[in-house]
Design an enzyme around this catalytic site. Structure first.
Site, short mmCIF file in Angstrom:
data_model
loop_
_atom_site.label_atom_id
_atom_site.label_comp_id
_atom_site.label_asym_id
_atom_site.label_seq_id
_atom_site.Cartn_x
_atom_site.Cartn_y
_atom_site.Cartn_z
N GLU A 172 18.93 10.64 -5.36
CA GLU A 172 17.67 10.79 -4.64
C GLU A 172 17.54 9.71 -3.55
O GLU A 172 17.06 9.99 -2.45
CB GLU A 172 16.49 10.66 -5.61
CG GLU A 172 16.13 11.94 -6.34
CD GLU A 172 15.36 12.91 -5.44
OE1 GLU A 172 15.32 12.75 -4.20
OE2 GLU A 172 14.78 13.87 -5.99
N CYS B 231 13.22 13.66 -9.26
CA CYS B 231 12.59 14.37 -8.15
C CYS B 231 11.12 14.64 -8.47
O CYS B 231 10.22 14.18 -7.79
CB CYS B 231 13.33 15.67 -7.88
SG CYS B 231 12.50 16.68 -6.66
#
Lengths: 220, 220, 220, 220
Positions: free
Chosen positions: A209, A135
């Site tokens: 993600e 992230c």
């Protein structure tokens, strides 16, 4: 090669599938449907709350005062600055604070955030940082790449605020500091015996993600 | 109304979407494609490992010796009995122990399991039990319903082993004990002020269980 | 009666033994031997590090944004302000930063801090707050009492800085906010069924705080 | 040198102060006052409860199935066997189950147990095992030493049951398995960068064990 480079190398396909995801490509080309971005924005707000909790866990898991202070600065940055920015960005897109508060976490939001938090509980600070890395460091890479590919976004680019935020110096500096912290933890804690587990942790987080981007696209 | 009944009532649609999921219907009707079941079996094996960890967390979170002993019996039952049964069931379906060990957790497996574990860390034993309830008590309900709907499965029913396991008295007894424990914790810890959060926790967990079935179907 | 009052009422003897401990009496009367205070100061520095970790855990355990922000402000206050103040106070007493860093936690420091942190992990935010309360709210009470008893300390009182800090408005305001947060959590989470365990938690924490004072005295 | 040997070497004085503590010497010489032993027994019962929780945490923190099974066997052994043995031993010393249940944890019991549990939460399985090692492996060493020093205790030795338990083959085998697990974790996870912290963890835990003996003596 640095540790972060080795993490990416080990799952080059997953990393590319995440950082060059169709959502990212369309966002850069200004062709991303607005509802897809709105769905993403709302979920990203809910994501930030869990992200703040993960940084709080990093304060707790740190083994010296400097690391505690750095992680605590991260908690404050998220809760006191980023979330307000996010609320304003959402407002620009017609999403009120009430919309955000009444929204429900998507499975993809739950999957990544709880995966990170649980990895942090189960392991030590390095496990937590590795699970967070896709992230924090991936967004910096995506920001840089979008500007390299398309140039600095024009004033009429619908996603210029988002791009400027992650390509901007402030975020890049935070990401660079995060990278140094990750490398420091790795230099202190990495062993041959845990490398494969950390590779797997990073690879799973990267996949989650990519699923998060996909959620935005699929919602349209 | 018992606490578990109120949890289900509060998300009646989600509960139905989970317990009467197309995967369940096809499984009962013996029309579920074998690859869908195989995908499910492999992921359910990986699920069981996390489930054992959740029970270990319940031992830790228990506030008296009897509850600790009950939860510890659950850990042992999963690690020493259920996982072996599962390996045998997988073998019947052409999946070797090596297949299981080299399989990778699907996002849906990660989502539910880490959601449960993280809810357990963040809260107390009641939060953990509520997050676990859709799995433990839902499977018992599904087992009973399948037999009520279709009768006891014939010897040539492809999924008879699975149905008999969850409809069988041994599992029903475990589920009943789990229900009593949940109700006891609720009677001790439930307040008006935390009811909505527990409702939400249960509802989210139920949705994640439905996603787990869906993963099996979508894989085909 | 408020919840905090009921916690104190339930262990009135222990509360008095802690808040009117010989260490406190001598400190107020300016008769406390300096080595006793120095021992206390060094251990209190080590205590603060664990206290910051406990507040980070409170961020993680909070169930809404406002509580997260309040707890995060507590983490920052400890790491960025209180610890610097403490280092300066220690310097005034001839203790260098190096002295602090090379000091070793006393059993009494370990006992209280790990008791608090572990109670936080095992339970929910109310358990954590109750375990923290003797420290945060007890020091405010002690500060007020010392001034009520002896008046505002004269300029030549050896412990005037310490007394002024805890009797001062800034600390009293923080304590008042902490009290309100504790009462809010209690109003939301307290049940008859967990009251005895919380009473016990508070009573144990109070006893461990008294042991912490005693450590200072015994060291002389 | 094995890892456990290096842990002991690093705090040789503390290790000796623990394993050759006056409590141990008097116990071996049969001169330990009975009330000291009774105090110890009651606190050791409360200790065992926390010890079971620590093993449950080890199940959760384990990174493979075999380690999970080993730790789970430890949980069951404590809850289902050792505690019953302990209750019987206490009964021989005139302490009823009610005495045990209504007893209150001494600060020394809290200090060591919460230190271990919190170290486990903060770090990984190696941190947890290192914090547990003084207890599990120290008792085995003490048992062996007492028999080496005094010979197998005579039938009229007041503490023969205790000595025989820890010097006996069953406990020695458990300790040997624990040692192998510790060494395995160290071979997988130990780095130069974390060695000092692990040394400190072990040294602190060892000191807290010595305090636990001292509590028994001081109570008389």
């Amino acid at each position: 090669m640095g540790f972060f480079e080795s993490l990416k190398d080990n799952c080059a396909d997953e990393w590319r599938a995440y950082t060059r995801h169709e959502f990212v490509l369309q966002l850069g080309a200004a062709t991303l449907p607005k509802p897809a971005f709105q769905t993403y924005l709302v979920q990203d707000y809910l994501f930030l709350i869990q992200f703040a909790r993960a940084h709080a866990l990093a304060v707790y898991k740190s083994t010296n005062l400097q690391d505690m202070r750095d992680a605590a600065a991260g908690v404050s940055a998220i809760l006191d600055v980023e979330m307000d920015l996010h609320v304003r960005l959402c407002a620009d897109w017609g999403l009120s604070a009430a919309d955000l508060e009444h929204s429900v976490e998507a499975p993809q939001t739950i999957a990544y955030t709880r995966f990170v938090l649980e990895a942090g509980h189960a392991g030590d600070i390095l496990d937590l940082m590795v699970a967070l890395a896709p992230c924090m460091l991936g967004y910096a890479e995506i920001g840089r790449w979008l500007v390299a590919e398309h140039g600095k976004p024009e004033a009429n680019h619908p996603y210029q605020t988002w791009i400027n935020e992650y390509a901007g110096q402030a975020y890049q500096d935070v990401a660079q500091a995060t990278l140094l912290t990750l490398e420091k933890h790795a230099s202190e804690l990495l062993t041959q015996g845990r490398q494969n587990r950390l590779f797997h942790l990073f690879s799973q987080a990267t996949r989650l993600e990519a699923e998060f981007w996909q959620m935005g696209l699929t919602s349209v």
